[in-house]
Motif scaffolding. Sequence first.
Motif, PDB file in Angstrom:
ATOM      1  N   HIS A 111       0.416  -1.122   0.135  1.00  0.00           N
ATOM      2  CA  HIS A 111       0.185   0.002   0.131  1.00  0.00           C
ATOM      3  C   HIS A 111       0.981   1.282   0.151  1.00  0.00           C
ATOM      4  O   HIS A 111       0.642   2.175  -0.663  1.00  0.00           O
ATOM      5  CB  HIS A 111      -0.732   0.016   1.411  1.00  0.00           C
ATOM      6  CG  HIS A 111      -1.551   1.351   1.054  1.00  0.00           C
ATOM      7  ND1 HIS A 111      -3.201   1.182   0.896  1.00  0.00           N
ATOM      8  CD2 HIS A 111      -1.402   2.648   1.770  1.00  0.00           C
ATOM      9  CE1 HIS A 111      -3.918   1.989   0.905  1.00  0.00           C
ATOM     10  NE2 HIS A 111      -3.217   3.036   1.578  1.00  0.00           N
ATOM     11  N   HIS A 115       1.276   3.854  -2.559  1.00  0.00           N
ATOM     12  CA  HIS A 115       0.517   5.948  -2.658  1.00  0.00           C
ATOM     13  C   HIS A 115       1.820   6.921  -3.168  1.00  0.00           C
ATOM     14  O   HIS A 115       2.038   7.472  -3.904  1.00  0.00           O
ATOM     15  CB  HIS A 115       1.154   6.437  -0.964  1.00  0.00           C
ATOM     16  CG  HIS A 115      -0.610   6.665  -0.265  1.00  0.00           C
ATOM     17  ND1 HIS A 115      -1.430   6.853  -0.577  1.00  0.00           N
ATOM     18  CD2 HIS A 115      -0.794   5.733   0.850  1.00  0.00           C
ATOM     19  CE1 HIS A 115      -1.812   7.091   0.097  1.00  0.00           C
ATOM     20  NE2 HIS A 115      -2.154   6.040   0.662  1.00  0.00           N
ATOM     21  N   SER A 140       0.227   9.178   6.170  1.00  0.00           N
ATOM     22  CA  SER A 140      -1.547   8.996   5.577  1.00  0.00           C
ATOM     23  C   SER A 140      -1.311   9.254   7.312  1.00  0.00           C
ATOM     24  O   SER A 140      -1.010   9.180   8.536  1.00  0.00           O
ATOM     25  CB  SER A 140      -1.297   8.018   4.775  1.00  0.00           C
ATOM     26  OG  SER A 140      -0.897   6.689   5.932  1.00  0.00           O
ATOM     27  N   HIS A 143       0.646   5.629   8.124  1.00  0.00           N
ATOM     28  CA  HIS A 143       1.901   6.509   8.885  1.00  0.00           C
ATOM     29  C   HIS A 143       2.479   7.388   7.949  1.00  0.00           C
ATOM     30  O   HIS A 143       2.292   8.825   7.344  1.00  0.00           O
ATOM     31  CB  HIS A 143       3.046   4.889   7.047  1.00  0.00           C
ATOM     32  CG  HIS A 143       1.705   4.755   6.181  1.00  0.00           C
ATOM     33  ND1 HIS A 143       1.196   3.093   6.052  1.00  0.00           N
ATOM     34  CD2 HIS A 143       0.562   5.124   5.242  1.00  0.00           C
ATOM     35  CE1 HIS A 143       0.232   2.983   5.409  1.00  0.00           C
ATOM     36  NE2 HIS A 143       0.143   4.263   4.448  1.00  0.00           N
ATOM     37  N   ASP A 328      -6.824   6.706  -0.212  1.00  0.00           N
ATOM     38  CA  ASP A 328      -6.292   6.040  -0.863  1.00  0.00           C
ATOM     39  C   ASP A 328      -7.610   5.521  -2.091  1.00  0.00           C
ATOM     40  O   ASP A 328      -8.722   6.218  -1.963  1.00  0.00           O
ATOM     41  CB  ASP A 328      -7.270   4.730   0.756  1.00  0.00           C
ATOM     42  CG  ASP A 328      -5.758   4.682   1.760  1.00  0.00           C
ATOM     43  OD1 ASP A 328      -5.060   5.117   1.166  1.00  0.00           O
ATOM     44  OD2 ASP A 328      -6.992   3.989   2.621  1.00  0.00           O
TER      45      ASP A 328
HETATM   46 ZN    ZN Z   1      -3.262   4.959   2.540  1.00  0.00          ZN
END
Ligand code: ZN
Length: 360
Positions: A111, A115, A140, A143, A328
Amino acid sequence: MYLLGIETSCDETAAAVLADGNRLLSNVISSQFDVHAKYGGVVPELASREHLRAIVPVVREALEGAGIGYRDLSAIGVTYGPGLIGALLVGLTYAKGLAASLDVPLLGVNHIEGHIHSVVLEQRAVGLDVEFPALALVVSGGHSHMFVAERTAQDAYSYRLLGRTRDDAAGEAYDKVAKLLGFGYPGGPVLDRLAPYGNPRAVRLPVVNMKGNRLDMSFSGLKTAVRRFVNGAGLQDEIERRRTLFHDGRPTVDALRASASKVCLDLVASFQHRAVSELFRRAEEAAELEEVESVIVSGGVAANSALREAFSSLSLPFHFPSLALSTDNAAMIAAAACPRYLRGESDGFDLAAQPSLRLA
Ligand code: ZN
Ligand code: KG4
């Protein structure tokens, strides 16, 4: 070549179709905000259940939007980590089933790498390219990481971790501060829209200097400082009153602004100023240290207007995704899977969901 991307790592069920590696034909996102809003954060069990409900219609809508059928798909890219285990399992299991039934390759995507690829994709879509090596700041709800990203001639990518948050992620700090102040969930977009109404220098909040790796970040001290200020300034009554606005659904930003005192808006503006400075300062320092060619900022917090503004003073090329591809989405997952598919790579059906998957 049609690549289907699927993303279910947290609270968005998303599917997208990417043609020929750079043409985004559809990008469908079904958000669960309203399901989680009353709990002030994502409830994992509810997230899995909502993904289960949404995955089939969301994929169908993505195919319809692209004007293609299941049989036209060349490959499927799907997030396999990091994220909530139950949420990841829904997307991954569905993707495996679909790939098996269509006899097309399955590609598991990290993931966080996704990004970063939202930016690469959007540059390519307009005939441009990101300059590598690049500093990639991924910020985000889950993270806050900084990497040096390199690319080979075969369009293969590698990442080296430079720094990360030691506690809360940047988006998590936004969400926690918004919850604390009674502005609802998710907090980032609301605080971002309220911040211009306050004075960013009115409330002194701590600058965080990390021992050890100077490029590491920390946001929990900032959150604690906000809580201390709230108690000291006696904002509790105002916050309790504001919370009642959520009883009949989500209030507008104007209604939330009207409910906030000047002191509270100053606090919001000061928090945003501090959070953005912490991120920008580290990215600027890292970019200089590593002598990169450009900077990529992505993840939900990349939607932040003050962060975008801060980077305009950088002396290097810098790239943010469009607002739609900052938070997302599955376009970024398809984009990250694409170079691997073109090199003939794929993953087996034994690929497991990895909630704590790292990029580097
Ligand atoms: Zn994300
Ligand atoms: O990338 P994302 O959609 O999901 C994760 O991978 O976590 O990021 C969601 C996070 C949330 O914490 C949300 O509050 C934050 O991004 N966010 C923002 C803004 N828009 C979303 N934070 C600050 N300013 C914004 N405009």
